[in-house]
Design a protein around this motif. Structure first.
Motif, PDB file in Angstrom:
ATOM      1  N   LEU A 129       0.766  -0.778  -0.021  1.00 29.87           N
ATOM      2  CA  LEU A 129       0.041   0.268  -0.070  1.00 29.87           C
ATOM      3  C   LEU A 129       0.941   0.729   0.530  1.00 29.87           C
ATOM      4  N   HIS A 130       2.623   1.225   0.667  1.00 32.23           N
ATOM      5  CA  HIS A 130       2.760   2.545   0.963  1.00 32.23           C
ATOM      6  C   HIS A 130       3.766   2.489  -0.254  1.00 32.23           C
ATOM      7  N   VAL A 131       3.866   4.006  -1.108  1.00 32.56           N
ATOM      8  CA  VAL A 131       4.647   3.760  -1.813  1.00 32.56           C
ATOM      9  C   VAL A 131       6.481   4.417  -0.857  1.00 32.56           C
ATOM     10  N   SER A 132       7.325   3.777  -1.593  1.00 30.95           N
ATOM     11  CA  SER A 132       9.257   3.430  -1.195  1.00 30.95           C
ATOM     12  C   SER A 132       9.668   3.737  -2.313  1.00 30.95           C
ATOM     13  N   ASP A 133      11.112   3.993  -1.510  1.00 34.69           N
ATOM     14  CA  ASP A 133      11.902   4.204  -3.071  1.00 34.69           C
ATOM     15  C   ASP A 133      13.321   2.904  -2.160  1.00 34.69           C
ATOM     16  N   PRO A 134      13.531   1.564  -3.050  1.00 37.16           N
ATOM     17  CA  PRO A 134      13.411   1.580  -4.423  1.00 37.16           C
ATOM     18  C   PRO A 134      11.677   1.163  -4.292  1.00 37.16           C
ATOM     19  N   PRO A 135      10.477   0.958  -5.179  1.00 44.54           N
ATOM     20  CA  PRO A 135       9.300   0.015  -4.925  1.00 44.54           C
ATOM     21  C   PRO A 135       9.349  -1.098  -4.628  1.00 44.54           C
ATOM     22  N   THR A 136       8.447  -1.645  -3.936  1.00 43.57           N
ATOM     23  CA  THR A 136       8.176  -2.777  -3.295  1.00 43.57           C
ATOM     24  C   THR A 136       7.074  -4.250  -3.840  1.00 43.57           C
ATOM     25  N   LEU A 137       6.263  -3.091  -4.825  1.00 46.65           N
ATOM     26  CA  LEU A 137       5.559  -3.110  -5.618  1.00 46.65           C
ATOM     27  C   LEU A 137       5.626  -2.687  -7.536  1.00 46.65           C
ATOM     28  N   THR A 138       5.755  -3.636  -7.972  1.00 47.65           N
ATOM     29  CA  THR A 138       5.313  -3.057  -9.542  1.00 47.65           C
ATOM     30  C   THR A 138       5.381  -4.046 -10.602  1.00 47.65           C
ATOM     31  N   VAL A 139       4.799  -3.543 -11.913  1.00 44.00           N
ATOM     32  CA  VAL A 139       4.242  -3.694 -12.448  1.00 44.00           C
ATOM     33  C   VAL A 139       4.382  -5.346 -13.065  1.00 44.00           C
ATOM     34  N   ASP A 140       5.836  -4.951 -13.384  1.00 47.17           N
ATOM     35  CA  ASP A 140       6.357  -5.928 -13.776  1.00 47.17           C
ATOM     36  C   ASP A 140       6.374  -7.639 -12.721  1.00 47.17           C
ATOM     37  N   MET A 141       5.543  -7.334 -11.846  1.00 46.23           N
ATOM     38  CA  MET A 141       5.516  -8.518 -10.837  1.00 46.23           C
ATOM     39  C   MET A 141       4.738  -9.340 -10.599  1.00 46.23           C
ATOM     40  N   HIS A 142       3.843  -9.286 -11.206  1.00 42.01           N
ATOM     41  CA  HIS A 142       2.491  -9.226 -11.246  1.00 42.01           C
ATOM     42  C   HIS A 142       2.842 -10.454 -12.924  1.00 42.01           C
ATOM     43  N   TRP A 143       4.004 -10.515 -13.761  1.00 41.56           N
ATOM     44  CA  TRP A 143       4.385 -10.978 -14.502  1.00 41.56           C
ATOM     45  C   TRP A 143       5.459 -11.954 -14.431  1.00 41.56           C
ATOM     46  N   PHE A 144       6.834 -11.800 -13.396  1.00 44.12           N
ATOM     47  CA  PHE A 144       7.663 -12.665 -13.156  1.00 44.12           C
ATOM     48  C   PHE A 144       8.029 -13.116 -11.992  1.00 44.12           C
ATOM     49  N   GLU A 145       6.833 -12.504 -10.648  1.00 43.31           N
ATOM     50  CA  GLU A 145       6.544 -12.590  -9.923  1.00 43.31           C
ATOM     51  C   GLU A 145       5.614 -13.667  -9.428  1.00 43.31           C
TER      52      GLU A 145
END
Length: 158
Positions: free
Chosen positions: A110-126
């Motif tokens: 839920l909370h934005v961080s740097d570096p991001p802990t949630l990315t669009v790529d995660m839906h495909w590669f993780e």
């Protein structure tokens, strides 16, 4: 990722089996009352899980547990600060550390961080890791609501 009908149905059956305690040992309190708010959130949880929305499953799982704890407090006549954070609520309820692991995963989503802990790529590669975490979350919800054995932590991705 959109689920096919067969995948969605299989997930819905698995969800129902976990909530009923089939395959996970006996429930300690099969007669546990689950309030209206918690039941409504469970319907949403089942829906997002069936759809394969893994991140939403983890987020809603924490909401279900939190709602249940608050409803149980109301039934018992206890007053809980409505702004009490979930971490403190879980700790005061004496929940196992695994529930806090779930809460922290929800916070990372839920909370934005740097570096991001949630990315669009995660839906495909993780996706496999995210699904394992979602299933772990569902098992924790079942244990929180109905008792029974706590699940082990999901396996880390290699």
């Amino acid at each position: 990722m959109k689920a096919t009908g067969d995948e969605s149905e299989a997930r819905t059956r698995w969800f129902a089996d976990v909530m009923a305690g089939r395959g996970t040992g006996e429930r300690r309190d099969a007669a546990m009352a689950v309030g209206d708010h918690t039941q409504a959130l469970l319907v949403e949880l089942e829906t997002v899980f069936g759809a394969g929305a893994w991140v939403a499953t983890a987020i809603l799982a924490v909401a279900v547990i939190e709602a249940h704890l608050r409803e149980q407090a109301i039934v018992a006549g206890r007053v809980i600060d409505p702004y009490l954070n979930a971490g403190t609520l879980f700790a005061e309820a004496g929940l196992d550390e695994r529930f806090d692991v779930l809460r922290r995963a929800r916070n990372r989503a839920l909370h934005v961080s740097d570096p991001p802990t949630l990315t669009v790529d995660m839906h495909w590669f993780e996706a496999e890791r995210l699904e394992a975490e979602a299933r772990f979350a569902i098992r924790l919800v079942a244990a929180a609501l109905y008792g029974g054995a706590l699940p082990e932590e999901p396996e880390e991705e290699e």
